[in-house]
Design an enzyme around this catalytic site. Structure first.
Site, PDB file in Angstrom:
ATOM      1  CB  CYS A 174      -0.933  -0.004   1.205  1.00 31.69           C
ATOM      2  SG  CYS A 174      -1.963   1.471   1.296  1.00 31.69           S
TER       3      CYS A 174
ATOM      4  CB  CYS B 119      -0.507   2.504   4.037  1.00 30.06           C
ATOM      5  SG  CYS B 119      -1.971   1.795   3.316  1.00 30.06           S
ATOM      6  CG  ASP B 120       3.287   1.242   4.508  1.00 23.33           C
ATOM      7  OD1 ASP B 120       2.887   1.757   5.567  1.00 23.33           O
ATOM      8  OD2 ASP B 120       3.065   0.064   4.200  1.00 23.33           O
TER       9      ASP B 120
END
Ligand code: NDP
Length: 313
Positions: A135, A138-139
């Protein structure tokens, strides 16, 4: 004897727990089964920095524990157990847990999520949370000014590569075919981005590094006469080879799209089966964020409450 419940929630990611918070506060006495991966996909990530309300960020497991506590506080009955089959032709709807216990539910909220696909390399497990991610939204932030690789040639891969190129110094896009499968517009954006280098006809076959991911082993033209092996230095390795919605048990019971996502009425969590709602990634091939999952979990609980009250249950 079968157990009767007013509102059954299947799944324990942000969608399931948010549905449980709203359903318990609406006095629906929800019963939630956590499923195979209690807490869902977020339990496999480290820091979550984009969930509103946590200015300093929070770890995925802590966020899920907080959501669980919040649902318990209002009386949601949270249980270990996996839904193994469903009968949505019956009324009330029947859901079998762990192959034996049958729950008869007046309303059902499906929040079983989706699972990112991985290549199946042992190194993906070895470096989980240490440079391997599925992701970028997300990261990606952790890779500012660094070098990363994205695997895949579809819209997700191009989108993630472009997103990461806005943060990182350099992005390799590792594509197994000699062409991208993504839509033309996404292809063009990826190809024209000066920070993205596309490695066509390449497979990542391993990762290396002493303190997290420091590089990937690449094979070009794998298995062919002109096979070529080389390494790339990277700090992050992102998988974007598709997601699989966790809907195997719903096949034939509810309308799914060609990939397996539950089809809902536009802008609502209503499925084709009355009293059965779908929330979170299981019905969302597009956004797949914790906050959007939580939002649809809330919608599903409100829909369940209205449905039950219309029926006088
Ligand atoms: P796709 O299935 O479209 O693409 C998956 C990609 O991963 C393909 O390039 C595929 O290669 C590659 N792949 C699969 N398995 C492997 C493997 N083992 N090793 C290497 N590469 C592999 O998935 P997406 O997640 O990209 O998209 C899913 C759906 O969502 C699509 O319909 C897409 O259009 C849509 N979408 C739309 C977006 C938008 O409109 N903004 C954004 C994101 C997704 P190969 O081509 O060789 O099969």
């Amino acid at each position: 004897m079968n157990e009767k419940v007013r509102c059954l929630i299947i799944g324990s990611g942000p969608a399931g727990y948010t549905a449980a918070i709203y359903a318990s506060r609406a006095n629906l006495s929800p019963v939630l089964y956590e499923g195979i991966q209690p807490g869902g996909q977020l339990t496999t990530t480290t820091e979550v920095e984009n969930f509103p309300g946590y200015p300093e960020g929070i770890t995925g497991p802590e966020l899920m524990e907080d959501l669980k506590k919040q649902a318990s506080r209002f009386g949601a009955d949270i249980r270990f157990g996996i839904a193994t089959s469903v009968d949505f032709n019956s009324y009330p709807r029947k859901v079998t847990i762990d192959g034996e216990k049958i729950i008869e539910a007046n309303s059902v909220i499906i929040a079983t999520g989706a699972s990112a696909k991985y290549l199946g390399l042992a190194d993906e497990t070895k470096y989980a949370g240490m440079g391997v991610s599925a992701c970028a939204t997300c990261d990606g932030f952790f890779y500012r000014k660094k070098t990363v690789a994205v695997v895949g040639g579809g819209d997700t891969a191009c989108e993630e590569a472009i997103y990461l190129a806005g943060l990182a110094e350099k992005v390799y896009l590792i594509v197994r075919k000699p062409f991208l499968r993504a839509s033309k517009v996404m292809q063009d954006r990826a190809i024209q981005n000066p920070k993205i280098e596309i490695l066509f006809e390449c497979n990542a076959v391993g990762l290396f590094g002493d303190n997290g991911v420091e590089g990937a082993h690449i094979v070009k033209h794998q298995g062919e006469a002109n096979e070529e092996k080389f390494d790339i230095k990277i700090d992050g390795f992102f998988l974007a080879i598709g997601h699989k919605p966790n809907t195997d048990i719903f096949k034939g019971q509810i309308n799914l799209d060609s990939v397996g996502y539950i089809i809902t009425e536009a802008g609502t969590p209503r499925t084709c089966v009355e009293g059965v709602f779908a929330a979170g990634d299981v019905a969302d091939p597009h956004y797949r964020q914790a906050i959007t999952a939580a939002g649809t979990g809330c919608q599903a609980a409100i829909e369940a409450e209205r449905y039950l009250s219309e029926k006088g249950w």
